[in-house]
Design a protein around this motif. Structure first.
Motif, short mmCIF file in Angstrom:
data_model
loop_
_atom_site.label_atom_id
_atom_site.label_comp_id
_atom_site.label_asym_id
_atom_site.label_seq_id
_atom_site.Cartn_x
_atom_site.Cartn_y
_atom_site.Cartn_z
N LEU A 95 20.13 42.40 4.86
CA LEU A 95 19.80 43.63 5.60
C LEU A 95 20.71 43.95 6.78
N VAL A 96 21.13 42.89 7.51
CA VAL A 96 21.80 43.17 8.78
C VAL A 96 23.32 43.10 8.65
N ASP A 97 24.01 43.75 9.58
CA ASP A 97 25.47 43.66 9.62
C ASP A 97 25.85 42.21 9.92
N GLU A 98 26.90 41.78 9.27
CA GLU A 98 27.31 40.38 9.40
C GLU A 98 27.52 39.95 10.85
N LYS A 99 27.03 38.79 11.17
CA LYS A 99 27.21 38.15 12.48
C LYS A 99 26.69 38.98 13.65
N THR A 100 25.71 39.82 13.42
CA THR A 100 25.18 40.62 14.53
C THR A 100 23.77 40.17 14.93
N PHE A 101 23.18 39.24 14.14
CA PHE A 101 21.78 38.88 14.40
C PHE A 101 21.68 37.87 15.54
N LYS A 102 20.94 38.26 16.58
CA LYS A 102 20.68 37.33 17.69
C LYS A 102 19.21 36.99 17.65
N GLU A 103 18.93 35.75 17.26
CA GLU A 103 17.53 35.37 17.07
C GLU A 103 16.81 35.19 18.41
N LEU A 104 15.53 35.58 18.41
CA LEU A 104 14.70 35.41 19.61
C LEU A 104 13.67 34.30 19.36
N ASP A 105 13.37 33.54 20.36
CA ASP A 105 12.27 32.55 20.32
C ASP A 105 12.29 31.65 19.07
N ALA A 106 13.49 31.23 18.69
CA ALA A 106 13.62 30.45 17.46
C ALA A 106 12.83 29.14 17.51
N GLU A 107 12.66 28.61 18.71
CA GLU A 107 12.02 27.28 18.83
C GLU A 107 10.51 27.37 19.04
N MET A 108 9.98 28.57 19.18
CA MET A 108 8.54 28.68 19.49
C MET A 108 7.70 28.12 18.35
N THR A 109 6.76 27.27 18.71
CA THR A 109 5.99 26.62 17.66
C THR A 109 4.50 26.56 18.00
N SER A 110 3.66 26.57 16.99
CA SER A 110 2.21 26.62 17.19
C SER A 110 1.65 25.30 17.72
N VAL A 111 0.54 25.42 18.43
CA VAL A 111 -0.18 24.25 18.93
C VAL A 111 -1.56 24.25 18.27
N ASP A 112 -2.04 23.07 17.95
CA ASP A 112 -3.34 22.97 17.28
C ASP A 112 -4.46 23.02 18.33
N VAL A 113 -4.68 24.24 18.85
CA VAL A 113 -5.62 24.42 19.97
C VAL A 113 -7.04 23.97 19.60
N LEU A 114 -7.45 24.30 18.40
CA LEU A 114 -8.83 24.00 18.00
C LEU A 114 -9.00 22.58 17.47
#
Ligand SMILES: [Zn+2]
Length: 326
Positions: A95-114
């Protein structure tokens, strides 16, 4: 219900295996001959001799497709156009133009709150799917260029816990939409999901309101949002951000709905019409705006953005953004 009809489809079309070109059959396998029954047996034995990971049989027309061709065709069948599942990363590349994608929050991960426990704990499921998919959760978000347009783009991945929306999916999308609003750029979200992630209970359900709230501010700023529905888009995702696009497009044959067909049938005690909950069914009834094959998606989205961005009036954008900041 759908499983049964799929099975019927399958048995009806299986003899099409005989139409495979001689060239496309791996060495050492003779083409079938004789009665149709014999041919069927032949194709079964042929299946056994297909090296694993080299060929894929189309789930719709039963054509054998060379995996390289399937990848080059963006995981769609060259014979009948059937859309296979595709990972978020492969879709991103398409979908995107080559080498233009800047990922956001790549490391964000879920916590088992419950501290959810069942047959398997939520924490161990998360670890398993992280290893299996190489992703931190069921959505990739980022900023990119598509043609002339800067876009805030979110792509969901069904292979991560059924593309379920937990707090990470909701938060990543919300942040991405807010950055889109701040930068006055369009938002595109490609959805595929079984719905809210029930391992997170209320924390997953509140993502429905949160994402829609962020989209409302984006809309107030007179900025376009395109929602792309892919197979399957259901439940909490369909009941929130996936269904509020200024433009809603879908891939051919995608299952789109809230509850599954069996639940609806049991609840309403009525026969469901043919094609119920498919993209085509919804298109006929005005619920979506267009059905776009995967290999035309990029060009179509760029065309839509050309058209929609031309209608963005600059003063309204400035005013609305100012209001948002204050
Ligand atoms: Zn096919």
């Amino acid at each position: 219900m759908s499983t049964m009809s799929d099975l019927n489809e399958f048995s009806k079309t299986t003899p099409k295996l005989e139409t495979v070109d001689a060239e496309s059959i791996p060495a050492g396998v003779e083409p079938g001959s004789g009665s149709s029954k014999l041919k069927f047996k032949e194709s079964t034995s042929r299946k056994k001799s297909i090296p694993k990971g080299l060929w894929t049989k189309c789930g719709k027309c039963a054509e054998l497709i060379f995996d390289k061709d399937l990848d080059e065709n963006l995981k769609t069948c060259p014979s009948c156009g059937f859309h296979f599942p595709i990972s978020a990363r492969l879709r991103l590349d398409s979908l995107v133009d080559e080498k233009t994608f800047k990922e956001l929050d790549a490391e964000m991960t879920s916590v088992d709150v419950l501290e959810f426990t069942g047959v398997e704990s939520y924490s161990s499921k998360l670890e398993k799917y992280k290893g299996k998919t190489g992703e931190s959760d069921a959505v990739i978000t980022g900023l990119c260029k598509m043609g002339e347009h800067k876009v805030a783009l979110g792509i969901m991945d069904f292979s991560f816990l059924g593309g379920s929306m937990g707090s990470v999916v909701g938060e990543k999308l919300t942040r991405m939409i807010e950055i889109g609003t701040k930068n006055k750029i369009p938002v595109i979200i490609i959805s595929t999901s079984g719905g809210a992630r029930m391992y997170e209970g209320m924390f997953s359900l509140m993502q429905m309101a949160k994402t829609c709230g962020a989209l409302a501010y984006h809309s107030e700023a007179n900025l376009p949002y395109i929602s792309v529905l892919t197979h399957p888009t259901t439940a909490g995702v369909m009941a929130s951000y996936a269904s509020v696009g200024d433009l809603i497009v879908a891939e051919p044959g995608a299952m789109i709905g809230f509850a599954g067909p069996r639940v609806i049938k049991d609840t309403t005690q009525a026969e469901l019409p043919p094609g119920f909950q498919t993209a085509e069914f919804l298109m006929d009834r005005g619920m979506i705006d267009a059905i776009i094959p995967r290999n035309e998606m990029r060009n179509s989205l760029i065309n839509y953005l050309d058209y929609m961005s031309a209608n963005v009036s600059q003063p309204k954008v400035k005013r609305a953004v100012k209001k948002r900041v204050s």
